[in-house]
Design an enzyme around this catalytic site. Structure first.
Site, PDB file in Angstrom:
ATOM      1  N   LYS A   1       0.822  -1.218   0.000  1.00 20.40           N
ATOM      2  CA  LYS A   1       0.000   0.000   0.000  1.00 20.40           C
ATOM      3  C   LYS A   1       0.855   1.266   0.000  1.00 20.40           C
ATOM      4  CE  LYS A   1      -3.996  -2.185   2.148  1.00 20.40           C
ATOM      5  NZ  LYS A   1      -3.494  -3.558   1.938  1.00 20.40           N
TER       6      LYS A   1
ATOM      7  N   VAL B   1      -8.884  -9.852   5.860  1.00 23.50           N
ATOM      8  CA  VAL B   1     -10.212 -10.153   5.347  1.00 23.50           C
ATOM      9  C   VAL B   1     -10.688 -11.565   5.703  1.00 23.50           C
ATOM     10  CG1 VAL B   1      -9.439 -10.983   3.077  1.00 23.50           C
ATOM     11  CG2 VAL B   1     -11.654  -9.874   3.300  1.00 23.50           C
TER      12      VAL B   1
END
Length: 613
Positions: free
Chosen positions: A413, A458
């Site tokens: 990221k 997730v």
């Protein structure tokens, strides 16, 4: 008690078998006329006179060779070899005894009793297993039994079938085998037919009413396993898998080693190979500090570092519960480890100075960071305090106290960031790259994608949603992410430290990116449900700062191969340390006075940062 009764019955059966073998040997040798013939009657009298001794000798040999210790319900080729060997030694012992007492029997009697012992003694034992198998096969239609398909008709598949047949308590029966080898089609593996290749899995599963599929191809690549699992996921069967050869140290398969298919198996990634010897050189007998040591990556770092015999391992974390958990685990698994837990924040410069001054670590792994994208988007000042100035504190202390190696845990990221978390991690990389130009400490960063099973990832979220009956929430149907396992990530981090020369950003070849919606569908199937039927998937929209895909390198960094085929190096980007220091000073001033302007200034510091919220 039951075992004693079983052994006693077996001994009684052996006594009958031993003497029956002798009698049948006489019948065969003398054509049934061994009582009335002069010579044959003489030999038979020798047998009668010594019957107790001969029987006793054979029983003693049987006992010594463990014939009463084996679990004959699991009898296989090894037990057959045992019977042949034991019968040969027992026959040789009786021959020696009759030779010593000078009461000989014809040589053919010894040969015939040897053969008949194998038949009768072996028959008693194998008949037990045969009876169990007949009974188990007759139970194939019994309600409650799991009907199992085995994928793989090789040695592992054959062993799985044998294990399932041997263990009644599993309440499972092998029904069909699948294999891509056309030569095996229509044949039987341990009595179970091969009914097709991988593309027949769904059809066979429906026709044979299969409840469970076991993948038994441990030598196959991860990519191959992934393709097979995709075919299996089209069924409603529960999936299990035999570990890969790298997990099976001895190459043998047992029921205990068969595990549920995990989401990692669906990624199709080969395990990263690392140089353990090279890694151990810079950790052995060194004081190692892990910041954020209680987190997902930090705790796994501590686990792996502990195996390299460090002089001292320092776990630093602000959250005491996590630190306490990993401390207890390491004490339990590595009682010899010199371990100390430090509760502190990397934001506290004075505390960092105290720790570095007191312990003088040789190696630092900096894993402490805020990482949750939406939370940091709403609290940018906290991301900056922790990810930027926390990193600056630890890095400058490492330089001051002459740390040998400093490894920053970074993220994909940080590449062309669209959120404050990624932008702050990019600033942290800039700090490390600048420090490497002025310091004798080897500063490096390690950049990788999402880590399966880490806090806030997730997969745990999806599992909780599935447990509650759904829906599973996905932000966008086209969102893709790179994934790796926690142990892989940590191995890369440690390997990076070994390869460091200063200023590099190490990048793992993470394979193909995975669509999050595919991940959700597969996880629902692995949980025994059908997507959109049993468990719904709901598209919620992109969260603040989230983008559809992640990158691992910026265009200007380039890519350089290393001797490890899965590890690459992004070339250092030139940084002016004085300029960066001035910008960090200005950032701190803004942080203290006007929180609203911090994102604007971070955007100035990181030209590749594009705000989407």
């Amino acid at each position: 008690m039951r075992k004693k009764i079983y052994s006693t019955l077996l001994i009684l059966a052996d006594i009958i078998a031993i003497n029956l073998a002798f009698i049948l040997a006489f019948v065969l040798r003398f054509d049934g006329n061994f009582i009335h013939g002069v010579q044959s009657a003489k030999y038979f009298d020798v047998f009668i006179q010594n019957v107790l001794t001969l029987t006793g000798i054979k029983l003693i040999i049987f006992y010594i060779f463990g014939m009463y210790n084996s679990l004959w319900k699991y009898a296989s080729i090894e037990e057959l070899v045992q019977i042949i060997t034991t019968s040969f030694v027992a026959t040789a012992a009786t021959l020696s005894y009759t030779f010593i007492i000078q009461q000989h029997l014809p040589r053919s009697i010894y040969i015939l009793t040897f053969i008949l012992d194998i038949i009768l003694i072996g028959g008693i034992r194998f008949s037990y297993r045969a009876a169990r198998r007949i009974r188990n096969n007759g139970m194939g239609s019994k309600k409650g039994l799991k009907r199992v398909m085995i994928v793989g008709a090789g040695q592992a598949g054959a062993m799985v079938i044998q294990e399932l047949k041997n263990h009644e308590e599993l309440n499972s029966i092998p029904i069909a085998v699948i294999d891509d080898d056309d030569a095996k089609l229509g044949r039987k593996i341990n009595g179970v037919p091969v009914l097709g290749d991988r593309y027949h899995i769904k059809k066979v599963a429906e026709r044979k009413k299969i409840d469970e599929i076991i993948i038994a191809i441990p030598s196959s690549s991860k990519k191959e396993i992934r393709a097979i699992l995709e075919e299996c996921s089209r069924t409603k069967c529960k999936l299990k898998i035999v570990p890969g050869m790298y997990e099976l140290i001895d190459g043998n398969v047992s029921i205990k080693q068969i595990r549920d298919v995990a989401i990692e198996d669906l990624l199709g990634r080969e395990p990263v190979k690392v140089d353990l010897e090279e890694m151990s050189v810079y950790l052995q007998n060194k004081t190692v500090l892990v910041t954020g040591g209680g987190g997902s990556i930090g705790s796994e770092l501590c686990r792996q570092i502990a195996t390299f015999n460090p002089k001292k391992l320092l776990i630093l974390d602000i959250y005491e519960n996590n630190a306490y958990d990993i401390q207890n685990e390491l004490i339990r698994n590595h009682p010899e480890l010199n371990l100390e837990v430090l509760i502190a924040s990397v934001r506290d410069r004075k505390r960092m100075e105290e720790i570095f001054s007191k312990y003088k670590p040789n190696v630092v792994f900096h894993a402490a960071a805020h990482k949750h994208v939406p939370l940091m988007e709403a609290n940018p000042q906290e991301a900056i305090k922790n990810n930027v100035f926390g990193t600056l504190n630890v890095a400058e202390c490492a330089d001051t106290y002459k740390v040998e190696k400093f490894v920053l845990i970074s993220t994909d990221k940080a590449v062309n960031p669209t959120n404050i978390m990624g932008a702050t991690k990019r600033v942290a990389e800039m700090i490390v790259q600048c420090m490497s130009r002025k310091s004798k400490t080897e500063f490096v960063a390690v950049r990788f994608g999402n880590v399966l099973g880490s806090n806030g990832s997730v997969i745990p979220l999806f599992k909780r949603q599935i447990e509650k009956g759904g829906p599973v929430t996905v932000t966008h149907a086209e969102v893709t992410r790179y994934f790796m396992t926690i142990p892989e990530a940590v191995q890369l981090v440690i390997q990076a430290g070994a390869m460091a020369k200063g200023g590099e950003i190490f990048v793992l070849d993470m394979g193909e990116p995975v669509k999050i919606i595919d991940l959700a569908e597969n996880l629902i199937r692995l949980s025994g449900f059908e997507p959109y039927v049993d468990i719904d998937i709901e598209i919620t929209g992109l969260r603040p700062g989230e983008k559809l895909y992640e990158e691992l390198l910026m265009d200007e960094e380039g890519l350089q191969e290393t001797r490890h085929n899965k590890i690459f190096i992004g070339q250092p980007i030139f940084m002016d340390y004085k300029l960066l220091t001035a910008e960090l000073t200005r950032l701190k001033e803004i942080l203290m006075s006007d929180h609203e302007d911090v994102k604007d200034y971070i955007e100035h510091m990181v030209p590749t940062y594009t705000r989407i919220s």
